[in-house]
Each structure stands twice: as structure tokens, then as C-alpha cells.
Design a protein around this motif. Sequence first.
Motif, PDB file in Angstrom:
ATOM      1  N   GLY A  96       0.663  -1.022   0.027  1.00  0.00           N
ATOM      2  CA  GLY A  96      -0.028  -0.010  -0.084  1.00  0.00           C
ATOM      3  C   GLY A  96       0.815   1.278  -0.010  1.00  0.00           C
ATOM      4  N   GLU A  97       2.148   1.097   0.061  1.00  0.00           N
ATOM      5  CA  GLU A  97       3.026   2.394   0.009  1.00  0.00           C
ATOM      6  C   GLU A  97       3.383   2.625  -1.393  1.00  0.00           C
ATOM      7  OE1 GLU A  97       3.915   3.920   2.773  1.00  0.00           O
ATOM      8  OE2 GLU A  97       3.078   2.755   4.036  1.00  0.00           O
ATOM      9  N   GLU A  98       3.354   4.135  -1.689  1.00  0.00           N
ATOM     10  CA  GLU A  98       3.837   4.645  -3.019  1.00  0.00           C
ATOM     11  C   GLU A  98       5.377   4.129  -3.055  1.00  0.00           C
ATOM     12  OE1 GLU A  98       2.722   8.542  -3.467  1.00  0.00           O
ATOM     13  OE2 GLU A  98       0.900   7.880  -4.277  1.00  0.00           O
ATOM     14  N   LEU A  99       5.685   3.677  -4.135  1.00  0.00           N
ATOM     15  CA  LEU A  99       7.098   3.157  -4.424  1.00  0.00           C
ATOM     16  C   LEU A  99       7.310   3.441  -5.843  1.00  0.00           C
ATOM     17  CD1 LEU A  99       6.864  -0.494  -3.133  1.00  0.00           C
ATOM     18  CD2 LEU A  99       7.765   1.687  -1.884  1.00  0.00           C
ATOM     19  N   VAL A 100       8.791   3.802  -5.916  1.00  0.00           N
ATOM     20  CA  VAL A 100       9.273   4.185  -7.387  1.00  0.00           C
ATOM     21  C   VAL A 100      10.352   3.121  -7.978  1.00  0.00           C
ATOM     22  CG1 VAL A 100      10.790   5.857  -8.693  1.00  0.00           C
ATOM     23  CG2 VAL A 100       9.429   6.649  -6.852  1.00  0.00           C
ATOM     24  N   LEU A 101       9.691   2.735  -9.075  1.00  0.00           N
ATOM     25  CA  LEU A 101      10.359   1.390  -9.755  1.00  0.00           C
ATOM     26  C   LEU A 101      10.831   1.827 -11.106  1.00  0.00           C
ATOM     27  CD1 LEU A 101       7.740  -1.447  -8.990  1.00  0.00           C
ATOM     28  CD2 LEU A 101       9.516  -0.685  -7.473  1.00  0.00           C
ATOM     29  N   GLU A 102      12.191   1.105 -11.579  1.00  0.00           N
ATOM     30  CA  GLU A 102      12.575   1.024 -12.842  1.00  0.00           C
ATOM     31  C   GLU A 102      12.562  -0.368 -13.318  1.00  0.00           C
ATOM     32  OE1 GLU A 102      16.225   3.473 -13.434  1.00  0.00           O
ATOM     33  OE2 GLU A 102      15.286   5.220 -12.890  1.00  0.00           O
ATOM     34  N   GLY A 103      12.424  -0.629 -14.353  1.00  0.00           N
ATOM     35  CA  GLY A 103      12.452  -2.142 -14.855  1.00  0.00           C
ATOM     36  C   GLY A 103      12.273  -2.302 -16.402  1.00  0.00           C
ATOM     37  N   ARG A 104      12.052  -3.354 -16.892  1.00  0.00           N
ATOM     38  CA  ARG A 104      11.946  -3.782 -18.286  1.00  0.00           C
ATOM     39  C   ARG A 104      10.630  -4.427 -18.404  1.00  0.00           C
ATOM     40  NH1 ARG A 104      13.300  -8.046 -21.134  1.00  0.00           N
ATOM     41  NH2 ARG A 104      14.778  -8.772 -19.325  1.00  0.00           N
ATOM     42  N   VAL A 105       9.848  -4.096 -19.335  1.00  0.00           N
ATOM     43  CA  VAL A 105       8.662  -4.802 -19.598  1.00  0.00           C
ATOM     44  C   VAL A 105       8.818  -6.403 -20.132  1.00  0.00           C
ATOM     45  CG1 VAL A 105       6.420  -4.848 -20.922  1.00  0.00           C
ATOM     46  CG2 VAL A 105       7.170  -2.657 -19.925  1.00  0.00           C
ATOM     47  N   VAL A 106       8.540  -7.365 -19.747  1.00  0.00           N
ATOM     48  CA  VAL A 106       8.517  -8.756 -20.150  1.00  0.00           C
ATOM     49  C   VAL A 106       7.330  -9.296 -20.485  1.00  0.00           C
ATOM     50  CG1 VAL A 106      10.872  -9.133 -18.779  1.00  0.00           C
ATOM     51  CG2 VAL A 106       8.615  -9.648 -17.855  1.00  0.00           C
ATOM     52  N   TRP A 147      10.840   1.350 -18.052  1.00  0.00           N
ATOM     53  CA  TRP A 147      10.130   2.363 -17.763  1.00  0.00           C
ATOM     54  C   TRP A 147      10.732   2.920 -16.150  1.00  0.00           C
ATOM     55  CZ3 TRP A 147       5.959   5.087 -19.361  1.00  0.00           C
ATOM     56  CH2 TRP A 147       5.410   4.920 -20.782  1.00  0.00           C
ATOM     57  N   HIS A 148      10.267   4.318 -15.889  1.00  0.00           N
ATOM     58  CA  HIS A 148      10.427   4.777 -14.578  1.00  0.00           C
ATOM     59  C   HIS A 148       8.957   4.845 -13.908  1.00  0.00           C
ATOM     60  CE1 HIS A 148      12.538   7.028 -11.212  1.00  0.00           C
ATOM     61  NE2 HIS A 148      11.447   7.525 -11.444  1.00  0.00           N
ATOM     62  N   LEU A 149       8.583   4.197 -13.044  1.00  0.00           N
ATOM     63  CA  LEU A 149       7.140   4.342 -12.648  1.00  0.00           C
ATOM     64  C   LEU A 149       6.964   4.578 -11.115  1.00  0.00           C
ATOM     65  CD1 LEU A 149       5.921   1.152 -14.614  1.00  0.00           C
ATOM     66  CD2 LEU A 149       5.787   3.746 -15.299  1.00  0.00           C
ATOM     67  N   LEU A 150       5.847   5.154 -10.769  1.00  0.00           N
ATOM     68  CA  LEU A 150       5.342   5.450  -9.430  1.00  0.00           C
ATOM     69  C   LEU A 150       4.129   4.397  -9.267  1.00  0.00           C
ATOM     70  CD1 LEU A 150       5.301   7.147  -6.691  1.00  0.00           C
ATOM     71  CD2 LEU A 150       3.538   8.412  -7.581  1.00  0.00           C
ATOM     72  N   VAL A 151       4.294   3.565  -8.343  1.00  0.00           N
ATOM     73  CA  VAL A 151       3.142   2.399  -8.392  1.00  0.00           C
ATOM     74  C   VAL A 151       3.126   2.368  -6.642  1.00  0.00           C
ATOM     75  CG1 VAL A 151       4.293   1.052 -10.040  1.00  0.00           C
ATOM     76  CG2 VAL A 151       5.025   0.545  -7.845  1.00  0.00           C
ATOM     77  N   LYS A 152       1.911   1.452  -6.778  1.00  0.00           N
ATOM     78  CA  LYS A 152       1.392   0.955  -5.268  1.00  0.00           C
ATOM     79  C   LYS A 152       1.215  -0.669  -5.454  1.00  0.00           C
ATOM     80  CE  LYS A 152      -0.991   4.462  -2.217  1.00  0.00           C
ATOM     81  NZ  LYS A 152      -2.012   4.691  -1.679  1.00  0.00           N
ATOM     82  N   LEU A 153       1.616  -1.365  -4.501  1.00  0.00           N
ATOM     83  CA  LEU A 153       1.679  -3.095  -4.779  1.00  0.00           C
ATOM     84  C   LEU A 153       1.096  -3.316  -3.541  1.00  0.00           C
ATOM     85  CD1 LEU A 153       5.468  -3.233  -5.892  1.00  0.00           C
ATOM     86  CD2 LEU A 153       3.491  -3.025  -7.267  1.00  0.00           C
ATOM     87  N   LYS A 154       0.755  -4.848  -3.636  1.00  0.00           N
ATOM     88  CA  LYS A 154       0.164  -5.720  -2.618  1.00  0.00           C
ATOM     89  C   LYS A 154       1.045  -7.099  -2.927  1.00  0.00           C
ATOM     90  CE  LYS A 154      -4.178  -6.848  -4.698  1.00  0.00           C
ATOM     91  NZ  LYS A 154      -5.808  -6.798  -4.512  1.00  0.00           N
ATOM     92  N   ARG A 155       0.976  -7.850  -1.784  1.00  0.00           N
ATOM     93  CA  ARG A 155       1.367  -9.357  -2.175  1.00  0.00           C
ATOM     94  C   ARG A 155       0.452 -10.140  -2.756  1.00  0.00           C
ATOM     95  NH1 ARG A 155       5.406 -10.799   2.479  1.00  0.00           N
ATOM     96  NH2 ARG A 155       4.655 -13.109   2.281  1.00  0.00           N
ATOM     97  N   ALA A 163       1.294  10.227 -12.290  1.00  0.00           N
ATOM     98  CA  ALA A 163       2.475  11.013 -11.586  1.00  0.00           C
ATOM     99  C   ALA A 163       3.197  11.533 -12.813  1.00  0.00           C
ATOM    100  CB  ALA A 163       3.078  10.443 -10.703  1.00  0.00           C
ATOM    101  N   ASN A 164       3.828  12.568 -12.792  1.00  0.00           N
ATOM    102  CA  ASN A 164       4.709  13.284 -13.711  1.00  0.00           C
ATOM    103  C   ASN A 164       6.163  12.452 -13.769  1.00  0.00           C
ATOM    104  OD1 ASN A 164       2.910  15.401 -14.204  1.00  0.00           O
ATOM    105  ND2 ASN A 164       3.692  16.691 -12.724  1.00  0.00           N
ATOM    106  N   ILE A 165       6.352  11.577 -12.783  1.00  0.00           N
ATOM    107  CA  ILE A 165       7.715  10.987 -12.702  1.00  0.00           C
ATOM    108  C   ILE A 165       7.460   9.880 -14.024  1.00  0.00           C
ATOM    109  CG2 ILE A 165       8.144  11.692 -10.731  1.00  0.00           C
ATOM    110  CD1 ILE A 165       7.545   9.052  -9.512  1.00  0.00           C
ATOM    111  N   ASN A 166       6.361   9.289 -14.165  1.00  0.00           N
ATOM    112  CA  ASN A 166       6.188   8.261 -14.969  1.00  0.00           C
ATOM    113  C   ASN A 166       6.503   8.530 -16.430  1.00  0.00           C
ATOM    114  OD1 ASN A 166       4.859   6.733 -13.005  1.00  0.00           O
ATOM    115  ND2 ASN A 166       2.971   7.510 -13.661  1.00  0.00           N
ATOM    116  N   GLN A 167       7.641   7.772 -16.892  1.00  0.00           N
ATOM    117  CA  GLN A 167       8.509   8.108 -18.236  1.00  0.00           C
ATOM    118  C   GLN A 167       9.036   6.817 -18.654  1.00  0.00           C
ATOM    119  OE1 GLN A 167      11.868  10.779 -18.245  1.00  0.00           O
ATOM    120  NE2 GLN A 167      11.910  10.505 -15.912  1.00  0.00           N
TER     121      GLN A 167
END
Length: 253
Positions: free
Chosen positions: A77-87, A138-146, A176-180
Motif C-alpha cells: 500500500g506504499e507509494e514506491l518508485v520502480l525502474e524495470g523492463r517490460v517482459v 520504464w520509470h514508474l510510481l506504483v502501489k503494490l500488494k502481495r 504522476a509526472n515521474i512516469n516515463q
Amino acid sequence: MSALLLLASALGIGLAAWLPQLPPLACLWLLPPLFLVSCKIRRRPLWLVFCFALGMSWGVGYGHWALSSLLPDDLEGEELVLEGRVVGLPDQDARRLRFLLQVTSAETTQGKPLTSFPRRVQLSWYDLNQDIHAGDEWHLLVKLKRPRSFVNPGGFDYQVWQLRRGVGASGYVRSANINQRLTQEPRVSVDYYRQNISRWLLANTQGSQQGIMLALLLGDRSLISNEQWRLLQTTGTNHLVAISGLHVGFMGL
């Protein structure tokens, strides 16, 4: 004798899968002494016990490795910033884009790096104006859960399914503006060609043909409806979808 040793190892792996709780990893240190004793005494029953323990140790170790890829509880439930590759192939319907992200870095919104983090997450993006390509970074702002499952005997185990795919969390992309997009997809990847073929098929087929063609040619079952799948099961032709897509892919390569 070798067949019995293999059977004992398989039984050990199977028992590890049915344990209500995984033993601690410290138990694996019992394996080397058991191996030394087996080498010294050289009795068949002892070797069978060792192979059984070896299989069980492998199952327990794999279980701990799989569980270590789950999202930590305190990050849900926390906002997190991720970078990764779409697979794999992104999936789009009328409501959302859904895709798998192979995470290369993760941090909090305050910039604190997260070292213990899932290697792969499943994301939904409700902004349909975005164009997601297989292989994009991508550089993304996300919310996650298990991933979790309903405890229904005989029902679909969503958590185990996600663990088998290496997915340790699911969630959605925040606006968010940081999504790119950081980089475009590589032109030589298998997923790049799969997605191009998928787009061509969607543009040149219609109706129920789309889901069947995608499944047979690309192994993508995302457009097969529940009614179609029940019909395939009833007629005994569901194995064509499950297997033939892979065979066609091998022939193409």
C-alpha cells in the motif's frame, strides 16, 4: 538401484511441497554429515535416506527462495518508485493495460533504496493513452500488494500461480509526472516480434478468431473467453491451445 535413489529424491521433493510450514534453512546443514556417513557405511538403506533428505532439502530451499521474492509486508500500500523492463506481452482491455515488469531498481518516494524487493511485479495501468511495448524500460510510481489466494479446497490458487511465474507483487501505476519511458524496446528480442505479430493479427482478424489465433501462434491465451475455454475442454481440444502454440513457436525459430 539408481531408480530407487531417484524415487527417494522425488518423494523428498514432494513431501516438501506438502509441508504446512517450511523448516528453517538451518536444517540443511544436516545434509553434509548424512552424506559423509552414507559414504563411510555404504549401505543401500542409508543411501535411500540420504537421497530422500537431498530431495527434501532441494524442495525446502526452493520454497524459501520463492518466498523471498514476495513483497515485504511493510511495503504494501506504499507509494514506491520502480525502474524495470517490460517482459512478455502486455495485455490491454477496455479498462486497463496490464504487464509484467522485471525490476532493476526500487526505492521509496523519499529516495531510500529497497534491497529486498521482488524481482518481477505485475502492474495495471488505467491510463489507456499509454503505449506499452515488450522490452521497454520504464520509470514508474506504483502501489503494490502481495499475491494472495482464497482458502478454498480445489479452487484456483492465485498465489502459487504468481510464484511459479516469479511474480512477487501486483499493483497499479499511479498517475504522476515521474512516469516515463527510459528506453525503447530492443528490435532483436523475441517479445518484440511476438508483439508485432500480435498487433498484426488483431488488426486483420475479428471476433472469436482473435483469441484462438493468438493462442495457437503465439501462446497468448489472454483473449480466450471463459465460454471458449469451456468449449475447448468439453471437446477435448484444449491441449491444442496449451501445447501447439509452443510447437509452432519452435518451428518458427
